[in-house]
Design a protein around this motif. Structure first.
Motif, PDB file in Angstrom:
ATOM      1  N   MET A   1       1.027  -1.145  -0.023  1.00 50.72           N
ATOM      2  CA  MET A   1      -0.038   0.172   0.031  1.00 50.72           C
ATOM      3  C   MET A   1       0.823   1.054   0.011  1.00 50.72           C
ATOM      4  SD  MET A   1      -3.330   0.687   0.378  1.00 50.72           S
ATOM      5  CE  MET A   1      -4.464   1.699   1.136  1.00 50.72           C
ATOM      6  N   VAL A 141     -13.249  -4.476  -3.840  1.00 49.54           N
ATOM      7  CA  VAL A 141     -12.594  -5.053  -2.715  1.00 49.54           C
ATOM      8  C   VAL A 141     -14.147  -5.548  -1.808  1.00 49.54           C
ATOM      9  CG1 VAL A 141     -11.098  -4.720  -0.510  1.00 49.54           C
ATOM     10  CG2 VAL A 141     -10.596  -3.770  -2.620  1.00 49.54           C
ATOM     11  N   ARG A 154      -9.981  -1.029  -5.093  1.00 44.91           N
ATOM     12  CA  ARG A 154      -8.484  -1.130  -5.041  1.00 44.91           C
ATOM     13  C   ARG A 154      -7.878  -0.616  -6.473  1.00 44.91           C
ATOM     14  NH1 ARG A 154      -3.789  -4.155  -6.256  1.00 44.91           N
ATOM     15  NH2 ARG A 154      -2.110  -4.144  -4.546  1.00 44.91           N
ATOM     16  N   GLU A 156      -4.412   0.009  -8.534  1.00 45.59           N
ATOM     17  CA  GLU A 156      -3.257   0.026  -8.680  1.00 45.59           C
ATOM     18  C   GLU A 156      -2.474   0.390  -9.943  1.00 45.59           C
ATOM     19  OE1 GLU A 156       0.064  -3.597  -8.643  1.00 45.59           O
ATOM     20  OE2 GLU A 156      -2.178  -4.118  -8.495  1.00 45.59           O
ATOM     21  N   ALA A 167      -0.404   1.090  -4.935  1.00 40.28           N
ATOM     22  CA  ALA A 167      -1.798   0.409  -5.023  1.00 40.28           C
ATOM     23  C   ALA A 167      -2.359   1.381  -3.929  1.00 40.28           C
ATOM     24  CB  ALA A 167      -1.913  -0.910  -4.826  1.00 40.28           C
ATOM     25  N   TRP A 168      -3.828   1.689  -4.042  1.00 42.10           N
ATOM     26  CA  TRP A 168      -4.467   2.442  -2.975  1.00 42.10           C
ATOM     27  C   TRP A 168      -6.045   1.591  -2.788  1.00 42.10           C
ATOM     28  CZ3 TRP A 168      -1.564   4.283  -6.807  1.00 42.10           C
ATOM     29  CH2 TRP A 168      -0.273   5.045  -6.321  1.00 42.10           C
ATOM     30  N   HIS A 169      -6.270   1.887  -1.648  1.00 38.44           N
ATOM     31  CA  HIS A 169      -7.861   1.263  -1.585  1.00 38.44           C
ATOM     32  C   HIS A 169      -8.671   2.718  -1.352  1.00 38.44           C
ATOM     33  CE1 HIS A 169      -7.566  -3.074  -0.439  1.00 38.44           C
ATOM     34  NE2 HIS A 169      -6.558  -2.625  -0.584  1.00 38.44           N
ATOM     35  N   PRO A 184      -6.838  -0.596   3.983  1.00 36.63           N
ATOM     36  CA  PRO A 184      -7.346  -1.869   3.330  1.00 36.63           C
ATOM     37  C   PRO A 184      -8.069  -2.688   4.552  1.00 36.63           C
ATOM     38  CG  PRO A 184      -4.810  -1.413   3.214  1.00 36.63           C
ATOM     39  CD  PRO A 184      -5.199  -0.587   3.948  1.00 36.63           C
TER      40      PRO A 184
END
Length: 187
Positions: A1, A141, A154, A156, A167-169, A184
């Protein structure tokens, strides 16, 4: 992350980017929401599913969106190139059914630079063009514990010509009309 502060979103202006994966349409909706001005979304008319602008109203005012139905990918490329070069729309979203070759991708980049508009190509996984500024892999997700009204995604970045990958949520906050970076889900 990755560090949320380093997330390269909104997209770099006057460039063409790519998004793929099952969350690519949601990614495009958020990009449209963050664009200032009118929008065009180009699709090939033979596709069975349709895009209804009112369905995107949780993201932005659908009256800002023009949906163009092109006969085939060649026509879709021509419309995208003309829209980018003209510069009268803030964002050009184009859905493509086959991979763009380097010449096609480069023409779109040159048109975006000339017109100052940003482009976003929605592509199938593995169909990316070497000319793209960034390429994003987008997927929902699923978290059964999550009670939020919006699906966590998510995002990426798998290609970045001018920065790092990561990558980011994220979650779209429809009430505030903004993108929230979230932690996450715990395992």
């Amino acid at each position: 992350m990755s560090d949320p502060c380093s997330m390269p979103f909104p997209l770099r202006p006057a460039r063409v980017h790519e998004a793929c994966g099952p969350g690519a349409t949601g990614f495009a909706a958020v990009a449209c929401a963050q664009a200032q001005g009118d929008l065009i979304w180009i699709r090939e008319s033979w596709q069975a599913e349709t895009l209804h602008p009112v369905g995107l109203s949780a993201f932005f005012d659908p009256s800002r969106l023009l949906v163009a139905q092109a006969r085939n990918q060649i026509d879709a490329l021509a419309v995208a190139e003309d829209a980018l070069r003209d510069g009268s729309v803030a964002l050009v979203v184009a859905e493509f059914s086959r991979a763009l070759d380097l010449r096609e991708g480069r023409r779109l980049q040159l048109a975006a630079q000339a017109g100052g508009s940003t482009g976003l190509c929605l592509i199938g996984e593995g169909m990316g063009s070497n000319a793209a500024e960034t390429r994003w892999l987008c997927a929902p997700v699923f978290d059964p514990q999550d009670k939020a009204p919006s699906t966590r995604m998510r995002w990426e970045i798998i290609k970045n010509k001018s920065g790092t990958v990561g990558a980011w949520h994220v979650r779209w906050n429809a009430e505030a009309h903004r993108l929230d970076v979230v932690s996450p889900a715990s395992q």
